[in-house]
Write a protein that holds these residues in place. Structure first.
Motif, mmCIF file in Angstrom:
data_model
loop_
_atom_site.group_PDB
_atom_site.id
_atom_site.type_symbol
_atom_site.label_atom_id
_atom_site.label_comp_id
_atom_site.label_asym_id
_atom_site.label_seq_id
_atom_site.Cartn_x
_atom_site.Cartn_y
_atom_site.Cartn_z
ATOM 1 N N GLN A 1 116.338 40.131 -12.011
ATOM 2 C CA GLN A 1 114.638 40.110 -11.380
ATOM 3 C C GLN A 1 113.429 40.505 -12.431
ATOM 4 O OE1 GLN A 1 113.864 37.733 -9.690
ATOM 5 N NE2 GLN A 1 115.553 36.907 -9.354
ATOM 6 N N VAL A 2 114.209 42.121 -12.269
ATOM 7 C CA VAL A 2 113.223 42.649 -13.088
ATOM 8 C C VAL A 2 113.057 42.108 -14.312
ATOM 9 C CG1 VAL A 2 113.172 44.986 -14.750
ATOM 10 C CG2 VAL A 2 114.176 44.690 -12.249
ATOM 11 N N ALA A 3 113.795 41.774 -15.137
ATOM 12 C CA ALA A 3 114.232 40.851 -16.534
ATOM 13 C C ALA A 3 112.665 39.561 -16.616
ATOM 14 C CB ALA A 3 115.175 40.150 -17.400
ATOM 15 N N ILE A 4 112.908 39.080 -15.439
ATOM 16 C CA ILE A 4 112.445 37.770 -15.045
ATOM 17 C C ILE A 4 111.121 38.433 -14.743
ATOM 18 C CG2 ILE A 4 112.357 35.411 -14.009
ATOM 19 C CD1 ILE A 4 115.489 35.746 -13.291
ATOM 20 N N GLU A 5 110.660 39.305 -14.183
ATOM 21 C CA GLU A 5 109.308 39.673 -13.652
ATOM 22 C C GLU A 5 108.284 40.236 -14.972
ATOM 23 O OE1 GLU A 5 107.943 42.221 -10.827
ATOM 24 O OE2 GLU A 5 106.275 42.446 -11.881
ATOM 25 N N TRP A 6 109.098 40.691 -15.997
ATOM 26 C CA TRP A 6 108.683 41.154 -17.683
ATOM 27 C C TRP A 6 108.180 40.195 -17.896
ATOM 28 C CZ3 TRP A 6 111.526 46.452 -18.760
ATOM 29 C CH2 TRP A 6 111.540 47.264 -17.082
ATOM 30 N N GLY A 7 109.592 39.111 -18.580
ATOM 31 C CA GLY A 7 109.858 37.648 -19.308
ATOM 32 C C GLY A 7 108.332 36.533 -18.880
ATOM 33 N N SER B 1 123.524 45.841 -21.304
ATOM 34 C CA SER B 1 124.272 46.289 -20.047
ATOM 35 C C SER B 1 123.501 48.081 -19.014
ATOM 36 C CB SER B 1 125.706 47.521 -20.276
ATOM 37 O OG SER B 1 125.182 48.319 -21.425
ATOM 38 N N TYR B 2 122.463 47.844 -20.434
ATOM 39 C CA TYR B 2 121.334 48.808 -19.431
ATOM 40 C C TYR B 2 121.018 48.800 -17.618
ATOM 41 C CZ TYR B 2 117.752 52.386 -19.927
ATOM 42 O OH TYR B 2 117.117 53.567 -19.185
ATOM 43 N N ARG B 3 120.207 49.406 -17.269
ATOM 44 C CA ARG B 3 119.854 48.642 -15.851
ATOM 45 C C ARG B 3 118.068 48.892 -15.408
ATOM 46 N NH1 ARG B 3 124.234 49.565 -11.685
ATOM 47 N NH2 ARG B 3 126.260 50.525 -12.853
ATOM 48 N N LEU B 4 117.933 48.331 -16.296
ATOM 49 C CA LEU B 4 116.187 48.149 -15.740
ATOM 50 C C LEU B 4 115.737 48.415 -14.976
ATOM 51 C CD1 LEU B 4 115.609 44.058 -17.752
ATOM 52 C CD2 LEU B 4 115.563 46.983 -18.829
ATOM 53 N N GLU C 1 123.455 44.462 -7.464
ATOM 54 C CA GLU C 1 122.623 45.431 -8.725
ATOM 55 C C GLU C 1 122.110 44.173 -10.150
ATOM 56 O OE1 GLU C 1 121.278 48.064 -9.055
ATOM 57 O OE2 GLU C 1 120.806 48.538 -10.660
ATOM 58 N N ALA C 2 122.794 43.154 -10.538
ATOM 59 C CA ALA C 2 122.852 42.249 -11.265
ATOM 60 C C ALA C 2 121.614 41.301 -11.128
ATOM 61 C CB ALA C 2 124.392 41.320 -11.469
ATOM 62 N N GLU C 3 122.126 41.217 -9.981
ATOM 63 C CA GLU C 3 120.640 40.334 -9.171
ATOM 64 C C GLU C 3 119.374 41.175 -9.369
ATOM 65 O OE1 GLU C 3 121.438 38.746 -6.131
ATOM 66 O OE2 GLU C 3 119.830 38.066 -5.533
ATOM 67 N N ARG C 4 119.162 42.849 -8.876
ATOM 68 C CA ARG C 4 118.054 43.182 -9.011
ATOM 69 C C ARG C 4 117.699 42.972 -10.704
ATOM 70 N NH1 ARG C 4 116.617 47.667 -11.307
ATOM 71 N NH2 ARG C 4 118.545 48.264 -11.715
ATOM 72 N N VAL C 5 118.842 43.272 -11.754
ATOM 73 C CA VAL C 5 118.312 43.680 -12.740
ATOM 74 C C VAL C 5 117.520 42.409 -14.197
ATOM 75 C CG1 VAL C 5 118.959 44.111 -15.477
ATOM 76 C CG2 VAL C 5 119.679 45.912 -13.453
#
Lengths: 439, 574
Positions: free
Chosen positions: A406-412, A273-276, A400-404
């Motif tokens: 996307q961040v996780a995907i980029e990092w992953g 639930s953390y907003r990356l 916001e879900a999409e943004r978060v």
């Protein structure tokens, strides 16, 4: 009008709450319990990072958006729709490209049904005042950014607003232009050459707020809540290099980077639930390299670092937050310091860096670990991104879900936890053959 | 208006003023004469005398042009009302936008055959009814497209500008004219231009059509050609082609170049574009100072009158509250009405078609649709095979591109049905099979959309990418596969979608063609509609049109839109 300590209230907000309705599900809280007054003769700055709802607040004040609960009083009367006597200067200037400078400035007067001759006289006076003489018949596209925003100011001032609202009015301008325009505005204000009785500045630029405002209100993010109020007792014109000025800037930095207790908890893992924060891997690497190098040697003062790297606070904060939750750096008391793993990341070569980054994302970011586990478990080692979006929408709004994610995907992706095909919206284990042959 | 103009109040007319004045007056006189001819007495069945003498052609051309102008005016009125309603009201939007979408897919000549008798009955004893039917057909070829463009522009007005106009207290009327309409103008004018290009085809087709016993023959280029076909007069056809060429050229120079150049000012961009559109006519009027001041002073008088009028009591916009119950009730009433209306329409359609058509025929009509579909797809493929390589080569060469591009647009505007007689003449002469050889006629007019879109796409491929490819030694087929084809894909699809719609429409006139008393017929849905139209059998016409609309809607929804979205997300170069 109410008085408080002998001052006259221009505007009073009490206990404002604002929800954004989501299509099918829970509402998303944007502002929570905000109260605020603006007195006659003062400049107030609203300072907050993106996601603090400061723009929403400005729209509530101007009567463009209605709060879900709480009240807005303007000149003692409740606000129930767009308010007269208020004018706004926009970040994007919001000029009508098909109207000349003069016609743009006249527009507000036309709506007020000011007779033609007077309209022209007042518009020319405003153009004169703001230093646009000679550009009356130009179209906005012929002007530079700074000149355009001058039109924005002239257009707002010509209706002689009691309260002037500025929505990030300087952030689309280059540093020098913004500085000149700020100085000009302050001069007009101090010399009482404009009838405006109060100014509300919304900004994410800490120095700008300290430079302009008599009082700064700091908002926290997600939802926007009141965090602190700082009085700026400095005389105008203010000197950026003065120790008192630097001290105030430092103070604001410290307030804005202080993490609310319990947000990440004491645990090492940030929950799903953390907003990356939006932070690109290359920026993170660049920031860590800069921190490790001279003159910082692993530890830096935030305002100094921001200036050195040409970052505004709003650009710097998400990066710091990312480094913090990844355990690459630690921010405290207006300073940032690299952790030992942060240092070893900087020292490593390209491949080794990926390995370190991979370890840290799996260990500290619950979302990254979760995605990896699901892909591992699924037959064919593939999972649609939709699936994770649905899960995240339990916590966030759709965007916001999409943004978060996307961040996780980029990092992953960088960490080589998984591969991603954008067109198909499919996450899978690293498999270059399958992604090379689509279409 | 510039300040400097206000200060100098007296101007003597200059040379440009004289030219501009003569031009305007000439135009007004022609319009007046032409409009009077539209309402001359006429009884149904009466033969309208037509002459194949080429000297009559200019007047016929004028009548054709007037129909076009009238249709354009009605299209604009429709656009401003329908699209505004759809953009401003959420409820209306739910209904109006899908309707528009379907209307776009209904073959335009279908409208003509259905509405013509109604219009004639509306104005008994006057030619006006017949004119209306023709104008309505042209209107249907323009209005939907324009309304869509306007609606989309209204929906995308930048948020800050909306907020600024609310904060500065503009009324919704002021907002419409100061913000929304200017913002939508460039898109609207571009679509108007495209629609008029398409419209020439239908004006020609609608001037000479027979629905059962009702024969519509209006003096115009279309009917002139129809007569020439009956008389097997190739010379007359040549003259008609030449006239049409001139008419389109004039229309372009006198109306659309100036409009496009003028609309530059409304483009919502903050940088001045390098190659802004120019028009000699607009420049001339801008130089005609006296005339301009005259027009300007009319504007000032209007503004003064408006200001002296007592202000309407303006409603202060405030937040409104509706109880959840009220919301619920409104929803139920609205959707109830919607579903009821829909059911009624379906029922009417089914009973109407059922009254004159054997149910077993429905399957046959779908089969005919399939045949036409196959024709359309093969034609699009063939046209792409020819025009994509050529278009790319032209597009990559800026010097050629600037010359060929206007030519291709011009050819797209040229009504291909004027060329049909020549093709039919050849087919009759060499005994070619109509099943195959009428097919190219369908795409004759619409292939240009593919060409000019491909040229535009190829011209937009960044030089950087081409240089990078060159630098890496990517050449030949690999260059096409990796750079050129993906680079033009979005524009190619835009062209194909437009061409596809136009080709379906053209099938109604292209699957049945004649020369003198020889009539060549190809099997397909287009010829089905055309034949029943001639017999005036409405249930069959409606069935044919409904099936064709269904095909077009399905292909748009399930094929073009999907492919287009993919190309937009994956192959966009910006």
């Amino acid at each position: 009008m109410e008085t408080r300590e002998g001052k006259i209230n221009l505007l009073r907000l009490s206990n404002i709450r604002k929800l954004f309705k989501k299509a099918g599900g829970e509402d998303h809280l944007v502002l929570n319990g905000i109260s605020l007054t603006i007195d006659e003769g003062e400049i107030v700055a609203l300072l907050g990072r993106s996601g603090s709802g400061k723009s929403t607040m400005l729209r509530i004040i101007s009567g463009l958006v209605r709060p879900d609960s709480g009240e807005v009083f303007y000149g003692g009367k409740p606000v129930n729709g767009p308010v007269k006597g208020l004018a706004m200067v926009f970040q994007t200037f919001a000029l009508f490209p098909w109207l000349t400078v003069l016609e743009n400035v006249e527009l507000g007067l036309e709506a007020l049904k000011v007779p033609r001759a007077e309209r022209r006289r007042r518009a020319l006076a405003a153009i004169d005042l703001i230093g646009l003489d000679g550009f009356e018949s130009a179209y906005p596209k012929e002007l530079s950014g700074g000149m355009r925003q001058r039109v924005g100011f002239a257009r707002a001032l010509v209706v002689e607003p009691t309260l002037l609202l500025m929505d990030e009015a300087f952030s689309a301008l280059d540093v020098l232009t913004a500085e000149t325009l700020r100085t000009d505005l302050i001069e007009l204000w101090l010399e009482h050459r404009i009838p405006t009785k109060g100014i509300l500045v919304v900004s994410h630029n800490i120095e700008e707020a300290v430079l302009l405002a008599d009082r700064i209100i700091v908002l926290g993010t997600n939802p926007g809540v009141f965090i602190a109020e700082i009085h700026i007792p400095l005389e105008h014109p203010r000197d950026r290099e003065a120790p008192a000025f630097r001290k105030l800037v430092d103070e604001v930095y410290e307030i804005m980077t202080k993490r609310p207790r319990g947000a990440t908890g004491r645990s090492d893992v940030v929950p799903m639930s953390y907003r990356l924060p939006t932070a690109h891997v290359n920026q993170l690497a660049g920031l860590m390299e800069a921190l490790a190098a001279e003159p910082y040697n692993g530890r830096a003062d935030l305002p100094e670092l921001a200036e050195q790297m040409g970052f505004s606070a709003d650009q710097l904060f998400p990066l710091l937050e990312a480094l913090e939750i990844l355990f690459f750096a630690h921010t405290e008391g207006g300073d940032v310091e690299l952790t030992p793993s942060g240092k070893s990341y900087v020292d490593a070569d390209i491949l080794r860096r990926k390995v370190i980054f991979a370890e840290h994302t799996i260990r500290h970011i619950a979302l990254a670990a979760h995605i990896r586990r699901i892909i591992d478990e699924r037959p064919g080692n593939r999972a649609p991104e939709e699936r994770f979006l649905r899960e995240l929408e339990d916590f966030f709004s759709e965007d916001e879900a999409e943004r978060v994610l996307q961040v996780a995907i980029e990092w992953g992706r960088y960490a080589e936890h998984f591969a991603y095909e954008e067109g198909a919206g499919m996450l899978s284990l690293e498999n270059p053959e399958s992604s090379a042959n689509t279409l | 208006m510039k300040l400097s103009d206000l200060n100098k109040s007296i101007h003597l007319p200059n040379l440009w003023d004289i030219i501009a004045f003569l031009l305007v007056m000439g135009l007004i006189t022609l319009l007046a004469w032409g409009s009077r001819q539209m309402a001359v007495p006429y009884t149904q069945g009466q033969e309208i005398p037509l002459s194949l003498d080429p000297s009559c052609l200019p007047l016929y051309a004028l009548r054709t042009v007037l129909r076009m102008v009238a249709a354009l005016i009605f299209s604009l009125i429709f656009t401003f009302t329908y699209a505004t309603l759809a953009a401003k009201s959420r409820r209306a939007e739910e209904l109006l936008v899908p309707i528009l979408d379907i209307l776009q897919s209904v073959p335009i000549l279908g409208f003509l055959s259905i509405t013509v008798t109604g219009f004639i009955a509306m104005f008994p004893g006057s030619l006006f009814g017949v004119e209306c039917a023709s104008i309505f057909a042209i209107f249907t070829s323009q209005a939907w497209n324009m309304a869509f463009s306007f609606y989309q522009s209204l929906r995308t007005v930048p948020k800050e500008l909306q907020e600024a106009s609310v904060l500065f207290g503009l009324s919704s009327w002021q907002r419409f004219w100061k913000l929304e309409t200017p913002f939508a103008t460039p898109g609207l004018i571009w679509n108007m231009m495209m629609s008029v290009s398409g419209g020439w085809f239908f004006v020609v087709a609608s001037e000479a059509i027979t629905v059962g016993k009702t024969a519509v023959t209006l003096p115009g280029i279309g009917s002139y050609v129809a007569l020439a076909i009956r008389d097997k007069n190739l010379h007359a056809i040549g003259w008609a082609l030449l006239t049409m060429l001139l008419v389109i050229l004039l229309y372009d120079q006198l109306l659309f170049r100036p409009l496009v150049a003028w609309a530059e000012k409304f483009k919502f961009e903050m940088t001045e574009s390098q190659d802004s559109a120019e028009s000699w006519l607009l420049n001339m009027f801008l130089r005609a100072r006296f005339l301009r001041n005259f027009v300007g002073s009319i504007g000032q008088i209007r503004a003064m009158v408006m200001e002296s009028l007592p202000a309407l009591p303006r409603r202060q916009t405030t937040f409104k509250d509706l109880s959840p119950l009220q919301v619920r009730v409104r929803q139920i009433v609205w959707y109830g009405l919607l579903i009821g209306g829909l059911a009624y329409c379906c029922w009417t359609l089914v009973t109407f078609v059922n009254s004159g058509v054997n149910p077993s025929e429905i399957g046959k009509v779908f089969l005919l649709g399939l045949i036409t579909l196959v024709r359309v797809l093969i034609l699009l493929l063939l046209a792409s095979l020819i025009w994509v390589p050529l278009g790319v080569i032209i597009g990559l060469n800026p010097r050629w591109a600037t010359k060929v591009q206007p030519l291709a647009q011009f050819l797209a505007a040229f009504p291909a049905n004027l060329l049909f007689p020549i093709a039919v003449f050849l087919m009759v002469r060499y005994r070619l099979s109509p099943e195959i050889w009428t097919a190219p006629l369908m795409i004759l007019g619409t292939q240009w959309y593919i060409l000019f879109n491909v040229i535009a796409g190829a011209a937009a491929i960044p030089t950087d990418l081409r240089e990078a490819a060159l630098n890496m030694g990517v050449t030949g087929w690999r260059l096409w596969k990796r750079l050129l084809l993906p680079g033009i894909l979005p524009s190619l699809l835009t062209g194909l979608v437009t061409a596809s719609g136009g080709t379906w429409n053209a099938s109604i006139v292209a699957e049945v063609v004649s020369w003198g008393d020889t009539t060549l017929t190809a099997t397909g849905l287009g010829s089905y509609i055309a034949q029943w139209t001639e017999k005036g059998d409405y249930p069959h016409i409606v069935l044919g049109i409904a099936v064709m609309s269904l095909y077009v809607v399905c292909i748009n929804r399930f094929f073009w839109r999907k492919v287009y979205t993919i190309s937009q997300t994956r192959y966009r170069l910006d």
